[in-house]
Design a protein around this motif. Structure first.
Motif, PDB file in Angstrom:
ATOM      1  N   UNK A  77      -3.011  -8.192  -1.953  1.00  0.00           N
ATOM      2  CA  UNK A  77      -1.992  -7.493  -1.655  1.00  0.00           C
ATOM      3  C   UNK A  77      -1.832  -6.943  -0.236  1.00  0.00           C
ATOM      4  N   UNK A  78      -2.833  -6.399   0.329  1.00  0.00           N
ATOM      5  CA  UNK A  78      -2.902  -5.688   1.678  1.00  0.00           C
ATOM      6  C   UNK A  78      -2.921  -6.730   2.625  1.00  0.00           C
ATOM      7  N   UNK A  79      -3.651  -7.750   2.373  1.00  0.00           N
ATOM      8  CA  UNK A  79      -3.816  -8.912   3.403  1.00  0.00           C
ATOM      9  C   UNK A  79      -2.487  -9.629   3.446  1.00  0.00           C
ATOM     10  N   UNK A  80      -1.991  -9.742   2.254  1.00  0.00           N
ATOM     11  CA  UNK A  80      -0.541 -10.746   2.340  1.00  0.00           C
ATOM     12  C   UNK A  80       0.420  -9.921   2.947  1.00  0.00           C
ATOM     13  N   UNK A  81       0.538  -8.344   2.722  1.00  0.00           N
ATOM     14  CA  UNK A  81       1.707  -7.738   3.403  1.00  0.00           C
ATOM     15  C   UNK A  81       1.279  -7.795   5.045  1.00  0.00           C
ATOM     16  N   UNK A  82       0.070  -7.381   5.256  1.00  0.00           N
ATOM     17  CA  UNK A  82      -0.407  -7.497   6.714  1.00  0.00           C
ATOM     18  C   UNK A  82       0.294  -8.524   7.361  1.00  0.00           C
ATOM     19  N   UNK A  83       0.039  -9.832   6.739  1.00  0.00           N
ATOM     20  CA  UNK A  83       0.503 -11.040   7.313  1.00  0.00           C
ATOM     21  C   UNK A  83       1.979 -10.992   7.420  1.00  0.00           C
ATOM     22  N   UNK A  84       2.520 -10.589   6.462  1.00  0.00           N
ATOM     23  CA  UNK A  84       3.861 -10.619   6.642  1.00  0.00           C
ATOM     24  C   UNK A  84       4.666  -9.690   7.516  1.00  0.00           C
ATOM     25  N   UNK A  85       4.121  -8.377   7.600  1.00  0.00           N
ATOM     26  CA  UNK A  85       4.844  -7.525   8.435  1.00  0.00           C
ATOM     27  C   UNK A  85       4.281  -7.361  10.076  1.00  0.00           C
ATOM     28  N   UNK A  86       2.914  -7.958  10.152  1.00  0.00           N
ATOM     29  CA  UNK A  86       2.227  -8.100  11.507  1.00  0.00           C
ATOM     30  C   UNK A  86       1.420  -6.993  11.820  1.00  0.00           C
ATOM     31  N   UNK A  87       1.500  -5.810  11.093  1.00  0.00           N
ATOM     32  CA  UNK A  87       0.277  -5.075  11.562  1.00  0.00           C
ATOM     33  C   UNK A  87      -0.156  -4.281  10.174  1.00  0.00           C
ATOM     34  N   UNK A  88      -1.383  -3.325  10.468  1.00  0.00           N
ATOM     35  CA  UNK A  88      -2.095  -2.772   9.402  1.00  0.00           C
ATOM     36  C   UNK A  88      -0.812  -1.949   8.536  1.00  0.00           C
ATOM     37  N   UNK A  89      -1.609  -1.669   7.316  1.00  0.00           N
ATOM     38  CA  UNK A  89      -0.926  -0.761   6.301  1.00  0.00           C
ATOM     39  C   UNK A  89      -1.019   0.709   6.517  1.00  0.00           C
ATOM     40  N   UNK A  90      -0.232   1.090   7.661  1.00  0.00           N
ATOM     41  CA  UNK A  90      -0.503   2.338   7.822  1.00  0.00           C
ATOM     42  C   UNK A  90       1.329   2.709   8.645  1.00  0.00           C
ATOM     43  N   UNK A  91       2.327   2.023   8.429  1.00  0.00           N
ATOM     44  CA  UNK A  91       3.651   2.101   8.983  1.00  0.00           C
ATOM     45  C   UNK A  91       4.543   2.817   7.900  1.00  0.00           C
ATOM     46  N   UNK A  92       4.878   2.021   7.117  1.00  0.00           N
ATOM     47  CA  UNK A  92       5.689   2.744   5.791  1.00  0.00           C
ATOM     48  C   UNK A  92       4.980   3.494   4.821  1.00  0.00           C
ATOM     49  N   UNK A  93       5.705   4.277   3.984  1.00  0.00           N
ATOM     50  CA  UNK A  93       5.137   5.283   3.181  1.00  0.00           C
ATOM     51  C   UNK A  93       4.389   4.335   2.126  1.00  0.00           C
ATOM     52  N   UNK A  94       5.099   3.200   1.642  1.00  0.00           N
ATOM     53  CA  UNK A  94       4.382   2.339   0.773  1.00  0.00           C
ATOM     54  C   UNK A  94       2.914   1.717   1.252  1.00  0.00           C
ATOM     55  N   UNK A  95       2.823   1.197   2.398  1.00  0.00           N
ATOM     56  CA  UNK A  95       1.814   0.951   3.198  1.00  0.00           C
ATOM     57  C   UNK A  95       0.730   1.975   3.165  1.00  0.00           C
ATOM     58  N   UNK A  96       1.403   3.190   3.525  1.00  0.00           N
ATOM     59  CA  UNK A  96       0.301   4.248   3.766  1.00  0.00           C
ATOM     60  C   UNK A  96      -0.424   4.567   2.124  1.00  0.00           C
ATOM     61  N   UNK A  97       0.264   4.731   1.178  1.00  0.00           N
ATOM     62  CA  UNK A  97      -0.125   4.967  -0.001  1.00  0.00           C
ATOM     63  C   UNK A  97      -0.944   4.064  -0.788  1.00  0.00           C
ATOM     64  N   UNK A  98      -0.508   2.673  -0.434  1.00  0.00           N
ATOM     65  CA  UNK A  98      -1.519   1.696  -1.014  1.00  0.00           C
ATOM     66  C   UNK A  98      -2.731   1.551  -0.370  1.00  0.00           C
ATOM     67  N   UNK A  99      -2.803   1.632   0.939  1.00  0.00           N
ATOM     68  CA  UNK A  99      -4.061   1.691   1.725  1.00  0.00           C
ATOM     69  C   UNK A  99      -4.940   2.991   1.430  1.00  0.00           C
ATOM     70  N   UNK A 100      -4.469   4.013   1.080  1.00  0.00           N
ATOM     71  CA  UNK A 100      -5.041   5.385   0.726  1.00  0.00           C
ATOM     72  C   UNK A 100      -5.816   4.946  -0.578  1.00  0.00           C
TER      73      UNK A 100
END
Length: 276
Positions: A56-79
């Motif tokens: 999931x994290x790798x897929x979203x990283x490819x879609x958005x073009x940056x690590x999982x630390x921008x949107x709240x959903x990305x932050x919580x997921x990576x936490x």
């Protein structure tokens, strides 16, 4: 973001959440009722959940073009991912901390489930949010959070074991050993919180030309750091232990959650740009 991408993202998230929930149920049942088979199945499910979560994290990283630390959903997921990952690493090194899974597993699926309440839309990364020091800054705080969750679990165990006589509590180490684990993991988390603050200062200087700006996030991070420092100081030099140390750390833990998840939403904080 296309509807297809969103559907894949949602499907992977739900799959990971469901697997983590099953892992929590199996693991908790194994610990409380003394069923080692259930507990082992809980760990197998947790590993399976991590595989899906990693995809999931790798897929979203490819879609958005940056690590999982921008949107709240990305932050919580990576936490959630780092909390589970570090726990599984620690439990291999220190098998006696296995009972902490009764706190870590539900924390993981709750963080991931909460990420679904936030809009996962694609955020454009601002120029000031680029650079290796930002990545280091965020990663260190995430590692710190994972370790203080473990320390918090041991603090709760310390309080429960001294007050109640449940069978599953009797299978835990002695209160003194639990207390020591809480102290050590709190110290580990404090070190990473400290380095994370320093990395954030370097990033702030590169981005905005100053090391410190009395931003609400910076202030609360400093307050939390001081509280953790006081906790460790009281334990090391004033021999605090047992219930009063556990209660004080529980307070520190709550303050760390405020620092990490509440202050960044304040409109006066420059960090609020994460959540626009």
């Amino acid at each position: 973001m296309t509807n297809e991408s969103f559907a894949v993202y949602t499907g992977l998230t739900w799959t990971a959440v469901i697997i983590y929930v099953l892992a929590t149920v199996a693991n908790t049942s194994g610990i409380i009722f003394g069923r080692s088979g259930y507990e082992k199945n809980g760990y197998k499910l947790a590993l399976a959940g991590m595989v899906v979560h990693s995809i999931l994290i790798a897929y979203w990283w490819r879609i958005v073009g940056h690590g999982p630390y921008m949107a709240p959903s990305e932050v919580l997921s990576s936490d959630a991912w780092i909390a589970m990952c570090l726990f599984l690493i620690f439990v291999r090194i220190y098998p006696k901390i296995k009972p902490v899974s009764i706190v870590v597993f539900p924390s993981t699926f709750l963080l991931l489930a909460l990420s679904m309440l936030s809009n996962p839309g694609i955020r454009t990364l601002p120029p000031t949010f680029r650079g290796i020091w930002l990545v280091i800054h965020i990663a260190l705080y995430k590692i710190s959070l994972a370790t203080i969750i473990i320390a918090f679990a041991f603090s709760i165990f310390c309080l429960l074991k001294r007050r109640y006589d449940f069978d599953w509590l009797q299978r835990l180490p002695e209160p003194q050993a639990i207390d020591v684990y809480a102290y050590r993991f709190a110290g580990f988390g404090f070190i990473f919180w400290t380095i994370g603050m320093l990395a954030g200062s370097i990033w702030a200087h590169q981005s905005w030309g100053r090391f410190w700006g009395w931003d609400p996030v910076e202030i609360w991070s400093l307050i939390t750091w001081l509280l953790f420092g006081i906790y460790l100081h009281l334990r090391r030099f004033f021999r605090w232990q047992g219930e009063r140390a556990a209660w004080f750390f529980a307070f520190c833990f709550i303050m760390s959650l405020v620092s990490l998840f509440v202050t960044s939403h304040m409109g006066t904080s420059i960090h609020a740009e994460y959540f626009k």
